[in-house]
Motif scaffolding. Structure first.
Motif, PDB file in Angstrom:
ATOM      1  N   VAL A 121       0.860  -1.183   0.000  1.00  0.00           N
ATOM      2  CA  VAL A 121       0.000   0.000   0.000  1.00  0.00           C
ATOM      3  C   VAL A 121       0.893   1.230   0.000  1.00  0.00           C
ATOM      4  N   VAL A 122       0.824   2.022  -1.061  1.00  0.00           N
ATOM      5  CA  VAL A 122       1.654   3.223  -1.183  1.00  0.00           C
ATOM      6  C   VAL A 122       0.816   4.445  -0.833  1.00  0.00           C
ATOM      7  N   VAL A 123       1.353   5.304   0.029  1.00  0.00           N
ATOM      8  CA  VAL A 123       0.642   6.488   0.502  1.00  0.00           C
ATOM      9  C   VAL A 123       1.520   7.717   0.279  1.00  0.00           C
ATOM     10  N   GLY A 180       6.132   8.808  -4.108  1.00  0.00           N
ATOM     11  CA  GLY A 180       5.115   7.788  -4.286  1.00  0.00           C
ATOM     12  C   GLY A 180       5.155   7.095  -5.628  1.00  0.00           C
ATOM     13  N   SER A 181       5.381   7.854  -6.696  1.00  0.00           N
ATOM     14  CA  SER A 181       5.401   7.256  -8.021  1.00  0.00           C
ATOM     15  C   SER A 181       6.634   6.379  -8.207  1.00  0.00           C
ATOM     16  N   VAL A 213      -1.604  -1.126  -4.222  1.00  0.00           N
ATOM     17  CA  VAL A 213      -2.676  -0.143  -4.310  1.00  0.00           C
ATOM     18  C   VAL A 213      -2.138   1.216  -3.901  1.00  0.00           C
ATOM     19  N   ALA A 214      -2.748   2.261  -4.446  1.00  0.00           N
ATOM     20  CA  ALA A 214      -2.429   3.638  -4.070  1.00  0.00           C
ATOM     21  C   ALA A 214      -3.524   4.148  -3.149  1.00  0.00           C
ATOM     22  N   VAL A 215      -3.140   4.588  -1.970  1.00  0.00           N
ATOM     23  CA  VAL A 215      -4.106   5.038  -0.968  1.00  0.00           C
ATOM     24  C   VAL A 215      -3.896   6.512  -0.665  1.00  0.00           C
ATOM     25  N   VAL A 228       3.307   1.603   3.080  1.00  0.00           N
ATOM     26  CA  VAL A 228       4.513   2.408   2.896  1.00  0.00           C
ATOM     27  C   VAL A 228       4.127   3.877   2.731  1.00  0.00           C
ATOM     28  N   ALA A 229       4.516   4.686   3.699  1.00  0.00           N
ATOM     29  CA  ALA A 229       4.356   6.133   3.594  1.00  0.00           C
ATOM     30  C   ALA A 229       5.536   6.676   2.796  1.00  0.00           C
ATOM     31  N   ALA A 230       5.259   7.390   1.712  1.00  0.00           N
ATOM     32  CA  ALA A 230       6.328   7.809   0.806  1.00  0.00           C
ATOM     33  C   ALA A 230       7.261   8.828   1.436  1.00  0.00           C
ATOM     34  N   GLY A 231       6.704   9.782   2.192  1.00  0.00           N
ATOM     35  CA  GLY A 231       7.520  10.846   2.750  1.00  0.00           C
ATOM     36  C   GLY A 231       7.987  11.831   1.694  1.00  0.00           C
ATOM     37  N   GLU A 232       8.790  12.791   2.130  1.00  0.00           N
ATOM     38  CA  GLU A 232       9.357  13.812   1.252  1.00  0.00           C
ATOM     39  C   GLU A 232      10.879  13.705   1.277  1.00  0.00           C
ATOM     40  N   ARG A 233      11.552  14.682   0.677  1.00  0.00           N
ATOM     41  CA  ARG A 233      13.007  14.656   0.596  1.00  0.00           C
ATOM     42  C   ARG A 233      13.608  15.949   1.138  1.00  0.00           C
TER      43      ARG A 233
END
Length: 254
Positions: free
Chosen positions: A39-41, A113-114, A128-130, A155-160
């Protein structure tokens, strides 16, 4: 994961637990192997973009960020290539995708995320994309389609940061927590402590969700850049009943 470890061990992979939660691409590589569902968030804004596009019946192809082969990839799939949020035409903006006159097949690169979704497409069993928009719908879909003991890796994508290192992002923790809370409400059990606390964070934030999204670091960055509508769309809690499943290389309605 400690910088002294080249590969995640059992504790970092959260192996005893059926519902796991981690951050970023390295976190995905740790907790997704062996899972039944990844699960990608990425709330601001890849997975919110995916939700908006899939609601319109579009297919969204995830891809790596700043990759020169993206144009060729888009042409191969007969899709339009979206640009950064401040570019003309289709871009990484939920508001822009919602307003687009035509939206059918789009390649939507993003640094978090992508890129994570693109890598998982070749390694995870299902992805899935949530977003906050479809967190409850996706949790209901999981409950209806996966066995009670299925392993779910969130999985929380987070930032950079400017040096490229991961910056955990509050909005992604809350989006992941919304989905995990939905699993708990449906009767799922055996959550990792990381997953439990993400759900608790969402429960605490829900009464002020829109204000928190506007006030957090990522939200303020978007406000300063003139993208207030993107935040409003991201805050549409349970505004969509469409599950975005990665199939044949593209997110589309499950």
């Amino acid at each position: 994961m400690s910088g002294s470890l080249s590969e995640p061990g059992a504790p970092q992979r959260q192996l005893p637990y059926a519902v796991r939660f981690e951050w970023g691409l390295d976190g995905a590589r740790a907790v997704v192997p062996g899972a039944d569902l990844a699960v990608v968030v990425d709330i601001l804004s890849f997975t919110t973009c995916v939700s908006v596009a899939v609601d319109r019946g579009a297919m969204v192809f995830p891809y790596r960020w700043h990759d020169a082969s993206a144009s060729e990839f888009a042409a191969h799939h007969g899709a339009l290539l979206a640009g950064p949020r401040d570019s003309e035409g289709l871009s990484l903006s939920p508001a822009g995708l919602r307003a687009a006159p035509v939206l059918e097949r789009v390649v939507l690169p993003s640094p978090n995320g992508s890129a994570i979704s693109h890598e998982l497409d070749s390694s995870a069993r299902q992805v899935v994309a949530v977003s906050l928009r479809n967190a409850a719908a996706t949790a209901d879909w999981v409950h209806a389609t996966l066995p009670a003991d299925a392993v779910i890796a969130v999985v929380a994508a987070g930032e950079r940061w400017t040096d490229g290192s991961l910056r955990p992002a509050l909005e992604d923790q809350l989006g992941a927590g919304a989905f995990i809370a939905g699993l708990a409400a449906a009767g799922r059990r055996n959550f990792s402590p990381e997953a439990e606390l993400a759900a608790a964070a969402f429960d605490a934030a829900e009464p002020r969700l829109a204000a928190i999204l506007r006030g957090c670091s990522s939200g303020r960055e978007l406000l300063d850049a003139g993208f207030a509508e993107d935040i409003s769309i991201a805050a549409e809690l349970d505004g969509s009943s469409t599950v975005a499943l990665l199939r044949d290389g593209a997110f589309q309605a499950a």
